[in-house]
Design an enzyme around this catalytic site. Sequence first.
Site, short mmCIF file in Angstrom:
data_model
loop_
_atom_site.label_atom_id
_atom_site.label_comp_id
_atom_site.label_asym_id
_atom_site.label_seq_id
_atom_site.Cartn_x
_atom_site.Cartn_y
_atom_site.Cartn_z
N TRP A 130 0.98 -1.12 -0.02
CA TRP A 130 0.07 0.07 -0.02
C TRP A 130 0.89 1.10 0.05
O TRP A 130 1.77 1.29 0.63
CB TRP A 130 -0.90 0.09 1.44
CG TRP A 130 -1.66 0.95 1.41
CD1 TRP A 130 -2.42 1.66 0.29
CD2 TRP A 130 -1.89 1.78 2.46
NE1 TRP A 130 -3.22 2.90 0.84
CE2 TRP A 130 -3.16 2.67 2.28
CE3 TRP A 130 -1.77 1.67 4.03
CZ2 TRP A 130 -3.48 3.58 3.14
CZ3 TRP A 130 -2.32 2.54 4.81
CH2 TRP A 130 -3.08 3.76 4.52
N ASP A 211 -0.95 -6.14 9.12
CA ASP A 211 -1.93 -5.14 8.74
C ASP A 211 -3.34 -5.80 8.43
O ASP A 211 -3.14 -6.47 7.42
CB ASP A 211 -1.22 -3.94 7.86
CG ASP A 211 -2.00 -2.88 7.25
OD1 ASP A 211 -3.18 -2.91 8.23
OD2 ASP A 211 -1.76 -2.14 6.48
N ALA A 213 -6.61 -4.62 7.45
CA ALA A 213 -7.84 -3.51 7.11
C ALA A 213 -9.05 -3.94 6.33
O ALA A 213 -9.85 -3.04 6.16
CB ALA A 213 -7.20 -2.54 6.19
N LYS A 246 -13.34 -0.16 6.47
CA LYS A 246 -13.80 -0.87 5.42
C LYS A 246 -15.06 -1.83 5.81
O LYS A 246 -16.12 -1.87 5.58
CB LYS A 246 -13.08 -1.70 4.61
CG LYS A 246 -12.19 -0.74 3.46
CD LYS A 246 -11.04 -0.16 4.11
CE LYS A 246 -10.31 0.73 3.15
NZ LYS A 246 -8.98 1.25 3.68
C1 LMR Z 1 -6.75 2.74 -0.34
O1 LMR Z 1 -5.87 2.07 -0.52
O2 LMR Z 1 -7.26 3.22 -1.25
C2 LMR Z 1 -7.60 3.02 1.19
O3 LMR Z 1 -6.90 2.37 2.01
C3 LMR Z 1 -7.61 4.37 1.25
C4 LMR Z 1 -6.36 5.03 1.52
O4 LMR Z 1 -6.41 5.95 2.46
O5 LMR Z 1 -5.47 5.17 0.64
#
Ligand code: LMR
Length: 398
Positions: A130, A211, A213, A246
């Site tokens: 991410w 993590d 999420a 989420k």
């Molecule tokens: C994403 O990856 O799009 C989400 O987790 C929102 C974000 O804060 O980036």
Amino acid sequence: MFEHLAAVIPDPILGLMAAFRADPDPRKDDLGIGVYRDERGNTPVLETVRLAESALLARQTTKTYVGPAGNAGFNQSMEQLVLGATHPALSAGRVRSVQTPGGCGALRLGAELIRAAQPDAVVHVSTPTWANHTPLLAGSGLRLERYPYFDPATGGVQFGAMTAALDRLPPRAVVLLHASCHNPTGADLSAQEWRTLLALVKRRQLLPFIDMAYQGLGQGVDADAFGLRLFCAELPEVLCAVSCSKNFGLYRERTGSLHLISSSPAAADAALSQLVRIARGIWSMPPDHGAAIVQAILSESRLREQWASEVEAMRRRIEELRLSVVQQLRRHCPQRDFGFIAHQRGMFSFFGIDTAQVHALRERHHVYMTDDSRMNIAGLRRENLEYFAQAVAEVLAK
Ligand code: LMR
């Protein structure tokens, strides 16, 4: 003081969100930011959140501070949701939890704790991971390195390369793992791979930082926590950063938690005192509202059941969209195999097209995904799957 500062390019995900909002074309489709969307493209407030929220507002008598560790009832409910109510680390008194401003707050707080314990620790993150993991973790001063993870040839995990790299790490290296619904690729570890990884992590004495999420949006609330629960049962120390954005749809309420599994109750108490001190120095106290809603939902059996079915409905919709979009792509782009989308989990898939093609999709067809071709499957709508597949076919043909 600030005159010499140059403007920075926007965060890739947030920049895309702004570009999408500014696009007036009615056919536009947002496969960018990772928020759940329903069939109409909306991100609704969950029914259980509405119910819990109105009851909460009616009975709330004060807005005084909750304290730096947050709402104790929320922390306990989250421990049970994440670990399962009968988890051995809970009965052994090895778990301590802090309510955080979203999963982001939990990631940063965990990184700060690692830095307090061992300033030269290195955090190893998957390739890719991410986009916000880098600033969140490296912002604490820790060094980040990468391990191989995604295999573009199969759309799955390069497990051999991943374990070969992790098997070379020194003791106390930190490994950031995604519990499920890997962001940005959708490629998850199997149960057997989690078991193999556990043996490696034990042998090399690594610290897993997990993590989570998207609990509930991959294969189910319990199945998505399989690896996390296994690691927390079998290892002396684990850090878990959890987001309620989420699965409770609480994005803007910034609701999350950090769970630390320690080797003994005494070590856990000492580490908790450090966490509280660090949190006090960053945000002082977490925001109350979202956590109070989650606690109300999780502690009331009827609401909890209703919430579980709301999460299951989101999960099912994503799963069905995965199958349907593969069918449409098969019809319109027969020369290319997108079958991997059906095997991946959670909101995201790495679509595997190049940046120029991503830009062409955006500019010519108003379909938005991040430059690395991560697409949010939940942003698709049944009624425009064909439009999407045709747009992809056209872009691939250029
Ligand atoms: C994403 O990856 O799009 C989400 O987790 C929102 C974000 O804060 O980036």
